[in-house]
Every structure is written in C-alpha cells, then in structure tokens.
Design a protein around this motif. Structure first.
Motif, PDB file in Angstrom:
ATOM      1  N   VAL A   1      30.372  25.855  47.535  1.00 18.36           N
ATOM      2  CA  VAL A   1      31.752  26.068  47.084  1.00 18.36           C
ATOM      3  C   VAL A   1      31.707  26.459  45.608  1.00 18.36           C
ATOM      4  CG1 VAL A   1      32.761  24.454  48.735  1.00 18.36           C
ATOM      5  CG2 VAL A   1      32.175  23.666  46.440  1.00 18.36           C
ATOM      6  N   GLU A   2      32.730  27.185  45.209  1.00 22.57           N
ATOM      7  CA  GLU A   2      32.769  27.600  43.813  1.00 22.57           C
ATOM      8  C   GLU A   2      33.207  26.427  42.932  1.00 22.57           C
ATOM      9  OE1 GLU A   2      34.802  31.337  43.430  1.00 22.57           O
ATOM     10  OE2 GLU A   2      33.401  32.298  44.830  1.00 22.57           O
ATOM     11  N   ASN A   3      32.785  26.499  41.678  1.00 21.10           N
ATOM     12  CA  ASN A   3      33.016  25.365  40.782  1.00 21.10           C
ATOM     13  C   ASN A   3      34.332  25.455  40.017  1.00 21.10           C
ATOM     14  OD1 ASN A   3      32.373  27.437  39.066  1.00 21.10           O
ATOM     15  ND2 ASN A   3      31.476  26.045  37.527  1.00 21.10           N
ATOM     16  N   ARG A   4      35.169  26.386  40.416  1.00 17.80           N
ATOM     17  CA  ARG A   4      36.507  26.433  39.820  1.00 17.80           C
ATOM     18  C   ARG A   4      37.472  27.088  40.781  1.00 17.80           C
ATOM     19  NH1 ARG A   4      37.869  31.392  38.610  1.00 17.80           N
ATOM     20  NH2 ARG A   4      36.411  32.939  37.864  1.00 17.80           N
ATOM     21  N   LEU A   5      38.724  27.035  40.417  1.00 18.86           N
ATOM     22  CA  LEU A   5      39.765  27.561  41.297  1.00 18.86           C
ATOM     23  C   LEU A   5      39.954  29.054  41.043  1.00 18.86           C
ATOM     24  CD1 LEU A   5      42.394  24.667  41.073  1.00 18.86           C
ATOM     25  CD2 LEU A   5      40.352  24.881  42.516  1.00 18.86           C
ATOM     26  N   VAL A   6      40.532  29.709  42.020  1.00 20.52           N
ATOM     27  CA  VAL A   6      40.886  31.124  41.875  1.00 20.52           C
ATOM     28  C   VAL A   6      41.970  31.251  40.804  1.00 20.52           C
ATOM     29  CG1 VAL A   6      41.966  33.080  43.064  1.00 20.52           C
ATOM     30  CG2 VAL A   6      40.239  31.682  44.234  1.00 20.52           C
ATOM     31  N   THR A   7      41.845  32.260  39.961  1.00 23.18           N
ATOM     32  CA  THR A   7      42.794  32.421  38.850  1.00 23.18           C
ATOM     33  C   THR A   7      43.880  33.449  39.158  1.00 23.18           C
ATOM     34  OG1 THR A   7      41.510  34.203  37.851  1.00 23.18           O
ATOM     35  CG2 THR A   7      40.926  31.951  37.203  1.00 23.18           C
ATOM     36  N   CYS A   8      44.890  33.411  38.304  1.00 22.85           N
ATOM     37  CA  CYS A   8      45.974  34.394  38.421  1.00 22.85           C
ATOM     38  C   CYS A   8      45.453  35.813  38.215  1.00 22.85           C
ATOM     39  CB  CYS A   8      47.065  34.098  37.388  1.00 22.85           C
ATOM     40  SG  CYS A   8      48.043  32.651  37.796  1.00 22.85           S
ATOM     41  N   GLY A   9      44.473  35.962  37.364  1.00 25.80           N
ATOM     42  CA  GLY A   9      43.908  37.291  37.154  1.00 25.80           C
ATOM     43  C   GLY A   9      43.259  37.820  38.417  1.00 25.80           C
ATOM     44  N   GLU A  10      42.503  36.941  39.092  1.00 27.64           N
ATOM     45  CA  GLU A  10      41.886  37.369  40.350  1.00 27.64           C
ATOM     46  C   GLU A  10      42.937  37.676  41.405  1.00 27.64           C
ATOM     47  OE1 GLU A  10      37.708  34.907  40.309  1.00 27.64           O
ATOM     48  OE2 GLU A  10      39.564  33.751  40.388  1.00 27.64           O
ATOM     49  N   TRP A  11      43.979  36.864  41.396  1.00 25.14           N
ATOM     50  CA  TRP A  11      45.032  37.097  42.386  1.00 25.14           C
ATOM     51  C   TRP A  11      45.732  38.424  42.141  1.00 25.14           C
ATOM     52  CZ3 TRP A  11      45.265  33.661  46.350  1.00 25.14           C
ATOM     53  CH2 TRP A  11      46.235  33.914  47.328  1.00 25.14           C
ATOM     54  N   ARG A  12      45.928  38.786  40.894  1.00 27.28           N
ATOM     55  CA  ARG A  12      46.537  40.068  40.574  1.00 27.28           C
ATOM     56  C   ARG A  12      45.667  41.218  41.080  1.00 27.28           C
ATOM     57  NH1 ARG A  12      48.006  40.669  34.432  1.00 27.28           N
ATOM     58  NH2 ARG A  12      45.735  40.644  34.348  1.00 27.28           N
ATOM     59  N   GLU A  13      44.339  41.053  40.987  1.00 25.51           N
ATOM     60  CA  GLU A  13      43.445  42.078  41.554  1.00 25.51           C
ATOM     61  C   GLU A  13      43.638  42.195  43.064  1.00 25.51           C
ATOM     62  OE1 GLU A  13      39.258  41.743  40.519  1.00 25.51           O
ATOM     63  OE2 GLU A  13      39.852  40.644  38.714  1.00 25.51           O
ATOM     64  N   PHE A  14      43.791  41.050  43.694  1.00 27.32           N
ATOM     65  CA  PHE A  14      44.025  41.024  45.140  1.00 27.32           C
ATOM     66  C   PHE A  14      45.297  41.815  45.473  1.00 27.32           C
ATOM     67  CE2 PHE A  14      46.219  38.380  48.516  1.00 27.32           C
ATOM     68  CZ  PHE A  14      45.454  38.792  49.591  1.00 27.32           C
TER      69      PHE A  14
ATOM     70  N   ASP B   1      44.871  45.468  44.951  1.00 28.61           N
ATOM     71  CA  ASP B   1      44.017  46.072  45.969  1.00 28.61           C
ATOM     72  C   ASP B   1      44.722  46.127  47.332  1.00 28.61           C
ATOM     73  OD1 ASP B   1      41.542  47.254  46.671  1.00 28.61           O
ATOM     74  OD2 ASP B   1      40.906  45.377  47.615  1.00 28.61           O
ATOM     75  N   GLY B   2      46.030  45.913  47.323  1.00 27.62           N
ATOM     76  CA  GLY B   2      46.783  45.984  48.578  1.00 27.62           C
ATOM     77  C   GLY B   2      46.692  44.725  49.418  1.00 27.62           C
ATOM     78  N   GLY B   3      46.388  43.624  48.780  1.00 21.79           N
ATOM     79  CA  GLY B   3      46.167  42.385  49.528  1.00 21.79           C
ATOM     80  C   GLY B   3      47.297  42.020  50.468  1.00 21.79           C
ATOM     81  N   TYR B   4      48.543  42.263  50.062  1.00 12.40           N
ATOM     82  CA  TYR B   4      49.682  41.872  50.892  1.00 12.40           C
ATOM     83  C   TYR B   4      50.085  42.958  51.889  1.00 12.40           C
ATOM     84  CZ  TYR B   4      50.587  37.584  48.189  1.00 12.40           C
ATOM     85  OH  TYR B   4      50.513  36.328  47.627  1.00 12.40           O
ATOM     86  N   SER B   5      49.316  44.041  51.950  1.00 11.13           N
ATOM     87  CA  SER B   5      49.702  45.099  52.901  1.00 11.13           C
ATOM     88  C   SER B   5      48.551  45.532  53.804  1.00 11.13           C
ATOM     89  CB  SER B   5      50.250  46.313  52.124  1.00 11.13           C
ATOM     90  OG  SER B   5      49.302  46.764  51.178  1.00 11.13           O
ATOM     91  N   ARG B   6      47.526  44.720  53.871  1.00 13.19           N
ATOM     92  CA  ARG B   6      46.392  45.066  54.730  1.00 13.19           C
ATOM     93  C   ARG B   6      46.231  44.030  55.825  1.00 13.19           C
ATOM     94  NH1 ARG B   6      41.738  45.778  50.351  1.00 13.19           N
ATOM     95  NH2 ARG B   6      40.507  45.493  52.246  1.00 13.19           N
ATOM     96  N   PRO B   7      46.684  44.338  57.014  1.00 12.02           N
ATOM     97  CA  PRO B   7      46.703  43.327  58.073  1.00 12.02           C
ATOM     98  C   PRO B   7      45.335  42.751  58.399  1.00 12.02           C
ATOM     99  CG  PRO B   7      47.168  45.527  58.943  1.00 12.02           C
ATOM    100  CD  PRO B   7      47.209  45.628  57.453  1.00 12.02           C
ATOM    101  N   GLU B   8      44.267  43.512  58.158  1.00 12.08           N
ATOM    102  CA  GLU B   8      42.951  43.005  58.557  1.00 12.08           C
ATOM    103  C   GLU B   8      42.555  41.783  57.742  1.00 12.08           C
ATOM    104  OE1 GLU B   8      43.491  45.744  56.841  1.00 12.08           O
ATOM    105  OE2 GLU B   8      41.913  46.131  55.360  1.00 12.08           O
ATOM    106  N   LEU B   9      43.243  41.523  56.637  1.00 11.39           N
ATOM    107  CA  LEU B   9      42.905  40.352  55.818  1.00 11.39           C
ATOM    108  C   LEU B   9      43.603  39.081  56.287  1.00 11.39           C
ATOM    109  CD1 LEU B   9      43.176  41.995  52.269  1.00 11.39           C
ATOM    110  CD2 LEU B   9      41.095  41.550  53.589  1.00 11.39           C
TER     111      LEU B   9
END
Lengths: 448, 448, 448, 448
Positions: free
Chosen positions: B248-261, B264-272
């Motif tokens: 497991v990773e030693n820290r939580l996912v950040t807002c910056g990483e989430w913005r990349e998601f 990258d179309g994270g909320y519009s790609r059904p395969e995810l």
C-alpha cells in the motif's frame, strides 16, 4: 377580523397576536399626489403586523421548510422586504442594497428579475439568520420611510408600494398557514399562540338559501370606477356574465356535518369523488381533513391554538377541492362558481341595507353569510383570465397571470387574512389537492 | 489531532474549536472497580467537546436537516444525551426523565426501544429548541455525575457509559460532516469556523510503498488481551486471515492527482468505473469530488473553514467509493482490503520503533503514513461480520451488526475524528455512493 | 438436470421443455486445434435449447418487460445472438451483419461496444418481432457453422465461442426467471408449461451437518490446472483462505420451515433483520416469499408449472438475501460464506468417493447435499474480486468485474440452470433485495 | 374524414387503413322502435373499423404499453368489447360471458362495476393474446347481432348500444395515438402504415379572421331538439353565455410558424410561459413538439406514415396546452375559449350557406376553417360541467363527469377521428401536459 367589525376584541387583536400600533384608519387608497403620509402610515402598520405574526416563533421555527409548497417564516419576512427593495427602492437614487446576495436568495418566482434559490430548497438557507433578517427589514423600512416621505411619488411608484403592501399581507396569511403546517409535523403538539382570533368561531345559526334568478350580471373589479380601491390585476376587467338561476347557502359547512359525511363512508365511496380525487385520497391515505386526528376513537382538531376536541358548530377547515367537491355531491348539491359566489355576496349585502358603504357592505356580508373572515371558500371555477385580462407590464406582471392553469379559485377570506386585505372581487387560488390553506366549503344549488 | 501528538497547536485545538478543559490524560480504559473518577472526568470532557463543536452554529443552523442521511446539530446533541438516559439512567433508581416525549424524538434506530421520529423527518422537530436541548444535556449530565460518583458501577454499567462516550464521539464527527453538508447548500458560502485543525494538511513528501509478503496474519480486536482498551463489537473477534503479497502507498491521494484524473477524462470513461458507479455519476452529474466547485474555470474547494483555491498537495476528500475505485483503476492499481490496511498500519508502526506504546505507534503511523488523523480511507472490503462475530446482547446490540450489508469499510480516522476515538482495528462504514463523510483514498498494489 | 444424472427423465427433459437433439456428450472443453467439430456440436445444442425454452411463450409473452431488472424473451434470444455477431463474427472476413441497428438494440451493457437501448426500455422494442428474431438467429447460426467448420480457430477465437455459449446458458436461466416474473403479474394465473423438471423436488431426508475443522484451504478456479474446463474470469485466481471451524447443513431450507418462520412472526420482528431488509419489507409489504399467495387463508405457490398448494418438503424459493439472512438469525444460525460453501461442497464429494471425476463429484454433491440443481444459495459473501483478479482484456472484460459492489454471491445452481453450466467454483450474484432469481437458503453454523 | 365529404379518396379510406364494408349511410340516429336494422348495420361498421385499425400491428405491437397514459392495442380491442358485454349483454337473458376474468381485466375506470387491472399495468396482461381477443370480439359480436335483431330494444337499450359505439370510436382514435407513441419509442423508426389519410394535409391558404361581436349566445347540445342526434352527457344542457367581442383565425398554426417560434427562442423565454409549463419544459427537456426530431440540424417529424422532413404548410401537431398557450402569447394573442370556438365554428358554417344540413355545415366548416378533420384544438377553457349538468344514472355516468378537474377542453376533431364521430358541440379533454393526442393550435384575439 375586519376593520369595520363591531367586535372590538376581534378588531383589537388581528390574528390574536401582539397588536402593532395602527396610526391609520381606513382602507388603503390610491392617490395621485405625494408625499403620502397615509401610505407611510399604512406601510408601517403592515410591516409591523408581519413582525408581530413572527414573534411567537423561535428562530428554530422560523427557518425550517416543512414541504416544498410551504416557506420558512424567515423567508416570508425577507421576501416581502425584497419586494420593496427590488421593485421600489432599486430605482431610488442613492439606495444601497442591504446585501447583494439577497436578490438571489429572496426572489420567489420572478423570472424577469433573474435566477433564484429553488423553491423546495428555501429551508436550506440557515444563514442569514433571524437577527440578520430583522436588520434587513429595518434597513429597508428606513429607506422606505425616506422614500415615502421625501419625494413626490408618481402614480406608478405609489401603485408599486401599495402592491408591495398587499403582497406582504398575502404573505402574512401564508406565514400562518406554513407555520401551522410545520407545527403539525411535530409529535409534541406544539402551540403557535393561545390568543383569541386564531381559531374559528361557531356558525351564527340555521342554514338558509341566498337565491338568485340568473340573467346578465356584472362581476370583477373596475379600476376606473369612482372610489375604486386597490385590486390585483386578475380581478379585472369587470365584465358581464350570463347566469342560470342558483342559490348558495348562507353559511359554511361545519365540522359536525363533515363528521356525518365521514360516518356515512364519505371517504370510501368512489361515486362521490372526482377521479383524480379518488386516486389522491387512496394514495395519501386521507380519511379526514388535514388536521383532524383520531385520538382514542374521538376526533381532535389541530390548529394555531393547539389541539382540542372537535367542535361540531365551527366551519370545517383545511380540506382540498377534491374533498369539498365530494362533500357537495354527497349533499346532492354542488359548489358555487366564483361568479355565483360574488353575485351572492353582493346580493346579501344589498338586500339588507339601503346604501351601504363598501366597507359596511362587506362587514354585513360577514355577519350574515360567513363570506368573509372565516375560511376561504372553494369554487368550482378553474382559475382563468377574465375576458380582456391584461397582466401588468414588467416583472410584477408575473404576479398572477402565469399561474392560470390547473388551479381552483377560492373566494372570501379567512380568520387569518390581514385587516384591509379582503375584497368581494378577490380571487385566491390553490391546486385541487392543497389542504394547508385555510379553506372551507360553501354549498350551492341549481335553482328552478 | 491525537492526544499524543507532538504538535502542540494541533493538540490544543482539536477540531479547531473552543477547547473544553480536559481534566484527564490518556485513553479511556476499562475498569472493574468503582466509583470511577476517571470515567467521570472523561465523561465531562467528551460531553464538553460536543458543546464546543456546536458553538459556532446558530440556532437556525442547528435545526435544519439538509438531506435524509444527515441530522440536525440539535438532534445530535439530544440523541447522544438520550443514549445515556435510555441505556444508563433509565435503570437508575430515582432518575426522572427530562421529558418523556424525548424517548420518541431522539431514538435513532433502536427498534428494541420502540418507535421513533422517522429519520428523514428529524429536521421537522423545531421544538424543543436549542435552549431546551441545552437544559436536557445539563439535566442528564447532572444525573450522570451523581451516577458515576455515588454508586459502585458494575462492569456492565461502566461498559455502557464507555460505549455512550464513544457513541458521542462518533456523533461529534457526524455533527461536523452534517454541518458542512448543510452549509454547502447555502449559496452565500458561509464558514463554520476559521480556526486551525478544521482543514486538511499537506502531504509530508514523496510516495513510497509499504510492502508485505503475505501469509497468515491476525487482525481485529481481542477484548481479552492484556491492556485491551475499548472497542466496538464489530472489531471482534480477533482472527487469522491468509494474505497474498501486497503493497500500500504511504500516503493518501492528493487533490493534485485527482485533478489529473479529471483532466484525463476520469469522469467520462466508462471502462474505469464499476457499473453502479457509472450510472450514478451520470444520474447525479458528478464531475468532481462533492465540494469541488469550478469558479471561472478554476477549482475551488469548500470546507469547514470556507472556500478556497484547490491545494494540490492536500489529500482529496469527500469522494465516494465509486470514485475511489475508479481512480485506483485509472492508476492501474486498486484499493486495499481492510485486512491489508490494518496489517500495513501495524507494519509501519512496528518497522520504525522497537517497542512502541499503543499511542506512540498510532502517532508514528500518523507521521509516516497518513493512516490516522487526515481522512477515512475507503477499502475494497464490504462491511461484514468477522468469523464468530456476536452482537452485544440487548438494544445496544443493534449498534453495528444490523448494518452489515451493502456498505464498504473505511479505515483510519479523519481530521474531524475526536481525540482518543481512533484505533487500528476501527471499522467505519458507509454506502458506496456516500460522499459527505470525510473520506479519502489510499492506493494498494498486488505485489509479486 | 445434470449431464451425469442417473435420472433419465430428468436428463431427457432439461427445463421440462421440448428437448433439442444433443449430438455431443460431455462438458465443453477447451481445445487448441481446429476445426472444432465438438464446438460446432455444442454450439447447436446450446442454441437449440434457447429456442426450446422460448417455445411455450407466445409472441405477446416474448415482448413485454415486466420490470427494469427483467428482459423480454425476445430480447434474450436476440442478445445472445448479438454476442456471437459482435465478439466472434464481426472480425470474420465476409460476414454481413443481419441488421446494423441490432448492434444498438441488443447490446446489454458493453460500454466499449457503444451506446445501446436503455435497459428499462427493452420492452419498447416491439419490432423486430419474434419472426424476425428467429431469422436473425438462423442467419448467425449459419455464419457460425461456417466459421466453426471452415477455419482454423485460434485459442482466443475458441475461447470467445465458448464464452458465448456459457453466456447464452446464463440467459437461458434468466429467460425462465423473467418469464415467471412476467406471468406472475397476470391475474389469470397462466402456466408457462406443465412438464416435469420445471418445479422443485422434495428434500431427500433428515438434516445433518457437513463439518469442517477450518485451517488453510484453497478455493477458486485454476485455469492452468490439468483438465481445467471453462470458467468465468471472476472464479480466478485459485487462492488460499484461512477458515475458522464451521458446519453447513446438508440440505436447503424447506417451505415448511419457512411457514414456521412466518407463523412465528418472522416478518414482523425487527431484531431478526438487517436494517436495510427491515425497511425494505416495510416499504414493499413483503410478508412471504415472492410467489407465495394467501388464498382463503392457505398458502399457494406460483411457479412455471402454475399455482398449487404449498408443499412443505420442497426447498423454499424466490427469497431475497434479506429474508435468507433473517431466517438464519431466527434459527440461531447464519448463512455460509462463499468460501465455506465451496469447501463444504468439495468435502461432501471427497468424503463419499475415492477418486471422483469432476462430473461425478458434482453429481454426488447433488444427490447428497442439494448443492446443485435445486436452487442457488445465498451466501454472506459480498461479490468482490479474488486476490489478484484480472478481468479479461477487451469488451468481454466487462462481463463480471464491473458488477463487484453491492451484490451478494450465490453458489450452486438451480433446477433452471442449463445442463453443463454448473461448477463448484461458479459465482452467481444478485443484489440483496432481488427475489425473482431461483434463490434458496442453506444454513451454516460456527463450529467449535 | 367526414361521411359527407366530397373527397371520395378520403371517404373511401378513413384512417388510411383497410376499409370495412359500410352497409349504412348517414349518421347514427336515435330511434324509439326496434328491431333496429340500422343500428345493427352501424354496429358492424364501427366494430369492423377497429379491427381494420389494428390490422397493421403485429401481436408484439398490440401488447406493449408505452406509458401509463397509453393502452395496448389489444386492450383497446378487448375493452370496447367489454363495454357491450358489461352494459348491454350482461342483462340479456341467456348471454354467457366469454370469460369471467375479463370483467376484471378489461374494465377501464368504472368503479361501480368493481375492481380492475390497474391502468399502468395493462401492458402486463400478455394473455389473453391477440387470437383470444379476436375470439372474444366474435363472441360478443355474435351475441350483439342476436340482441339487436331479435328483441324489441327499449330506448334505454338503444341508447346504451349507441353509447357503446361512440365509446368504441373514441378508442379508435386512442388506439392510433397510443400506437404512434409506442412506435415513437423504437429507435428503428418503424411505420404504422403508409396509406393516405394517416397524415396531415397542408393548410388551404392565407389566414383571415372569423369575427364575432359578442353578446348572448347559446351553446351546447339540446337532446330534446328536433333531429338531435347522439351526444355525450357533458355537452348538455344547451345554455346561454355572454361573450365579449372576439375573433379566431380561420386555420390552424402551421409547422412553419412553429419553427419560427422555436428559432425566436420560444422554448427558452420564461415570459412566454405559464409557470407550470415553464417548469415542465425544463424538467422534461422539451425543445419542440413531441415528434419533432433534429437530424443533422434539420427538423424531421415522426408520424403514423413514418418520419419525414418538416413540411412548413401542415398544421403543427402533438403539442401540449402549455406549448399552445406559450405560442399564442408569443404571437401577442391567446387561445380561444371553448365557447368562442363553438360560436365561431357555427358562424363560419352559417355565413357560407343558406340552410345547411347539419352534416353539410360541418363539412363546410372543415373546408373553410380547419375546424374538423385535422387536429383537435386546445381551448383556454378548463373542463367543467355546464350549468345544470347531470351525469347519466348508473355506471355509465362515470363516463365524463368524474374527470372535470385539471383538464383543458379541446374542440373539433382530428384526421384520426372516426367517421361520424365529430360534432360541433363535442368536448374532448386532456391534461395540460399531454402531448400524445392529435392536438393542434388555433389562435384567438380580443376584438374591439
């Protein structure tokens, strides 16, 4: 309830709440000159009554929205203030809005003004709180005092102020309707206030008929008539209508009669009901008027003064159009049209006096026929424009016309209607299923 | 956030609110003798924190229910009090209930106690108001003081008091979650409070992996172990589980990483997405975490301290399980199981110290791995009974077990978790679509 | 029901419908060479069974969708055909699609393939009608015959064909579930067909326990094992699990036992229910399994063969997870995990035979433990990926993985499961509230 | 469309479907003597037309219910048959009901008859199928032939038969409305039939006004007038109404005009809409009439004959009352009341002929004013009882009266109205949001 009422107790305590000091006497009148000391005076009286109606409610009571159709007390207090700010003061040189966000928060439904807080979510606005709303009211009252006192008002300006006051009076009754609905949700059976004037009075006596032979009548409000007072646009034009002979009863249906209807299976006999009504009472499980509660096999009725045993002599309240219509059918009769209602209300007044003043006529109607001051009365008329109806220009033109579909007209006024707000030509309206208004039933008959 | 934290500012202002005086030091401990001065002390500390959390909220804020899943502040204050009245004091000779109707009003979901105000209608109870709830709390506190001080408590009685305190601590975090949700409904963007401790801290540094070779591990809480502190029934029995190798990773996912998601179309790609998640984001129009708002094309984040520009270094909060799972898939990884989470949390502590005390271990975990004190972390484990799970007897047995279906387990604790409330074996749980909890994301990997 | 069943009547009439001619014997096997005469043979057998299952249904029966979760018969027939067209034939040189619009109409949920007819509106597609769907099936069957006979199939191609056949078998059972649900909406109590094999058989005898001492076990499907047959991706990887001692009962709960549960207030005692289940039975008014009907005070049960009096000896069917869980609690027991179920199913087989073939083992389980061929059995395991789970690449990877949230695993098979479709590692899944599947209950116990 | 139409093509192919052999000529007439060969003849003509309308629909098309307001074709065929069985034959000595369950299955809304299949679930009754419904129709036709030929019909009996025929004619139009709605759900764009008479004809020419000076007029149907034909109870009594001066346009609003309305922002300007309408178009996403579809930026219109490019000269169809009202406001005009409509329709007829027969007058109206045979025309009149209205006694009294709330009256007839079914006094009605009726728009003006 009415200004001209001979009952001093009633007069002294409209709505049974702490009475604001009235500095003016007589109905609101149109005027062509300014400054307008009488309008200033009326302004403060009306504004004070709103505060007095809110006074028995704690901040917690004032913020919650008990259903999408109802609004929080706090919202009523702010929205009526917004009306003056938006429609009167915004064009007044040097006026500073209290808070620019209020334009969004407290717009009700004026599309021309802009977007607004969605109606079903008025209860989410916990801030501004009651204290800030009070400051808002003071801010606008102060500006209005200056506006009314220091400038020469145009007729249009005076008309908007007057509209704002009648608007606030409508919200005064809505405030009580909505507060009652909110308190009714509380299993601890709270009381709004225990003063007189907040509950219904018993019927005066036996039933008789007010008969009319039909023919061509004129109804509605003519704003150009001499001495014509304020009216809403939906009451005009005055126009002629051909009537068949009819009769209406001289009092409202009582709780005792309604209990007979229930005991006779009124809520379980489909032949008595409109189809929509029958489905609604099934879906909602309606077995009695909105605030009737069966406690140990006996009916109790919840109201602004609390809950008490059913009094068979007082008018039945808080029934829907569906129920009013079914009751009338059970009686072998029908509901009056709004035309018949207006004609009968005038008839009663004219039959009993030589040359009554407008105010006296209405007062008399009240005494003899329960037309005013008890409960609004469902009519069989759908809410529609009168022939030649023209909405007022501008955003305030949205006041009435855009609701003219799928509503029924109610006539008269209720115990909760503000002093000076009622008129023989007044057209109130609610959807057929609405039960939280102070609505009652008058029976009509065909007449041969 | 934690009592043993070396950060004095953090310690001094839990939740960033007015700090109640703590007269006790150290975790709540079980005891077999009485009177229990330490329990009295803890009791008052916990109770005082609730009041301190409510303090920034006006009466209007405290009464409104912003959605069926949330409860009014006032209700939290009353319900936590009811818990002591119902489960501790009701059997205490001579105790007079403050108000018998409260048994109905403030029961949450204990079927064995009797009927109750329906959950979605908790916001209708405008009365009793805030002032009366405060009197209720004083009344019960007074009786509890007497109860704790004057009698010899049985182990069962002490356990119920302790359960009541942990119960109240849970509601302290719920109070903040629910208050934030309520305030988020307000278009004026109000602030709960602007003190430190109410918002998330930036991540400590670069990401690394906490790796485990798998094999037979033991997890869960053993109440019979020497020095075992309080736990909820759902954390037991301690039991063995076979694990495959993982990291497991030693820290939580950040807002910056989430913005990349998002970019990258994270909320519009059904395969995810899980199928249910994909339909939910479509139906609800989700495009970002719950409290992210696009203002002039830039992300702002709403929180207890107000709204401010997105900080890419802080952990992303207020995401649903669906979103956490989709993000992990986008990363080519997955979420940890709750077993893996617990094992990793222990591992980090054990690797870095010889013989840590429980408190020290958790503090260390916090410093190195963001396991505690930042955000609850979604796991891929459905909430289910541990092998051999037995709910507590009586009404309090409804506390946990009856929710063991269609929920996901979250582990750790958040910045809003009360001091002394967190544990390495703690199992929090929410439905997959819930976003108003202080929930974040930790990523896991298969490990070969 | 099973291929190896010694009961010739059962074998001769799978599903009790007109039996297609089987030209092949034995389970579907993977293969690395082609042409594949055995695959051609199996293909036609499976396809013929679908038609035979649809035969008792008129065109009117085949088009209606009785609820969003169910699909019309006609849609099942077309969708299973679409699967071959989309995933096998579309890459086959020279194949002409029957109708290009079918790609939209008969895609179920494959986002990677493109948009599709919304699931709740499958019943709106009255055209193409049954006759055209039959032509579509013939068209694809003809192309598939050519494809299977004339080319050298790659392993991947053969795997897709095999997947398509297992997919169609799943829809065969869904077709029966959905048809039963549709017919159950009809107040005239119609019958699907009156042949044997369409209803449940009585339990074999007394209850006993299958006990296991716990420890490290291996479960799941290893596709690389010698002789490993077909499996879905969600059954892999095979992996180790640590178990506590447990026991499961050797037969399913019967209708007679369920009636006792009802008579003991099972549906009105909240302490027996998961919270979600308790609310659901209240909201839906559930008082008994889905197809039980009280007629003149006696229970009747509706099924594919019609409606008849409750037989207390047959397994109870069409219960939700909530009900299964409540029943188990009423019995002072619990449901098995899916791990326990699989271990017990293997155990029963291994205890009774030296070296059983796969088919024989399953047959034995059937005879002794009602593991297969009666009803799917709810487990307490939420549907989740096995450690190391990897979905298949491409659109068919949407087959299983994306449903792994908020569902419970069911194990075994039912009387309606197609011949050759069942496996000891098979993981079926439905939401907790689903009742229209052929679901039953097996009880488990902790074991000391 | 009309029997007296000089257009033989139109006459020969009512509804554009296979024409049943008409053995009778002229409108249905009341009669006081029996046997009634003319009634027998009309009976068979009307019954045959229903079958002819169903003929283009496959069994699959005939069973599906596309929304709660619509009914399956099969249900229409059965329900119209049930009407004769229930209200005519059930009292006929020796009549054997075809199937006793049909009394439940095919009752529409007659509470006095007993419980019935819930309206939104009519599509669940896949059995009896089309073939059995045809047998049902033959069974009842045979009994009706005997009834009509062999007995001396009382006036009441003849009136019920006549009512049943008009009832069936209403369902003939509903059948087409409902079929069109069903086919519109199908992404393959199916065609009902491609014959003439199933689509709208272009407008005759330029617009002019039909003006009326107001005053006292008489409208409605007088059943006691000499030569009075059939009418529904809601058209009576004939009565006087006072009218203000008005004008109505001599043709319907066209698709071309509607496109201008759209292009001018008609669907996005709140000031044009009733409040309910504005919310409805937002909630439903309405941007154009129900069957308009934007294909590559151009409007296509779906209808019974398929989909084709918008023809700007034909009347716009399938709009709601909300849309009709908004369009009229956009035009600076209004919709006519039903009184105005009836008066104008008579006026046009009387102005153009000396002494027209009833049939000729209507035909003329058709030719000159598009009053009949194109589309039903929304009026601003809410559906309410005429003064002195009395429903027919018995169950058939539920036919009209119980729907008199929250509906708007439409006048005229449509291309899909059955031959002989239209009348100048006919009152059709639908809710304000309904769009699947063959509804169009005629504009009215105040006239000074």
């Amino acid at each position: 309830m009415q200004r001209a009422s001979p009952n001093p107790t009633h007069e002294a305590r409209p709505h049974g709440v702490d009475e604001p000091t009235y500095c003016c006497n007589g109905p609101m009148k149109p005027s062509t000159s300014s400054p307008r000391p009488d309008l200033t005076c009326t302004y403060h009286s009306v504004r004070a009554l709103t505060e007095s109606l809110a006074a028995p409610l704690d901040p917690e009571d004032q913020v919650v929205q008990s259903m999408p159709d109802a609004s929080p007390t706090k919202w009523h207090r702010a929205h009526t203030t917004w009306f003056f700010e938006e429609f009167v003061l915004s064009g007044f040189d040097g006026y500073e809005p209290f808070d620019p966000t209020f334009r969004y928060l407290f717009n009700s439904y004026y599309e021309a003004v802009g977007p607004r807080q969605p109606r079903p979510r008025r209860g989410m606005i916990t801030r501004p709180g009651v204290t800030e709303i009070e400051a808002y009211r003071r801010h606008v009252d102060s500006a209005m005092t200056e506006f009314l006192g220091g400038t020469r008002l145009s007729i249009e300006q005076a008309a908007l102020v007057e509209l704002g006051l009648h608007h606030e009076q409508q919200h005064q009754e809505l405030l009580l309707m909505d507060a009652l609905h909110l308190l009714s949700q509380n299993p601890t059976i709270p009381t709004y206030a225990s003063r007189p004037g907040l509950s219904l009075q018993a019927a005066a006596g036996a039933t008789s008929l007010i008969e009319h032979d039909g023919g061509l009548v004129e109804i509605g409000h003519d704003p150009d008539a001499p001495g014509a007072g304020f009216s809403f646009d939906n009451e005009s034009p005055a126009h002629r209508v051909w009537l068949e002979p009819f009769a209406v009863e001289n009092r409202l249906v009582t709780c005792g009669e309604w209990r007979e209807f229930i005991d006779d299976g009124g809520y379980s006999r489909p032949e008595l009901w409109l189809s929509d009504g029958w489905h609604r009472i099934g879906a909602e499980g309606w077995q009695a008027p909105l605030y009737w509660r069966s406690v140990d096999g006996r009916w109790q009725v919840f109201g602004l003064t609390g809950q008490s045993g059913l009094d068979p002599t007082v008018p039945v309240a808080n029934v829907s159009y569906y129920e009013a219509d079914a009751f009338a059918r059970w009686r072998g009769a029908r509901l009056p049209t709004e035309i018949e209602w207006e004609v009968a209300a005038r008839l009663l007044a004219c039959n009993s006096e030589e040359s009554p003043s407008h105010a006296d006529r209405e007062a008399h109607a009240d005494h003899h026929g329960q037309f005013f001051g008890h409960l609004w009365q469902w009519t069989s008329s759908a809410y529609a424009p009168y022939p030649g109806f023209r909405p007022v220009a501008g955003a305030v033109g949205e006041y009435n016309g855009k609701f003219m579909v799928d509503q029924q007209v109610l006539r008269g006024s209720s115990f909760a209607t503000s002093p000076g707000h009622e008129r023989i030509t007044y057209r109130n309206f609610f959807p057929s299923a609405a039960r939280w208004a102070f609505s009652g039933v008058r029976i009509a008959h065909d007449h041969d």
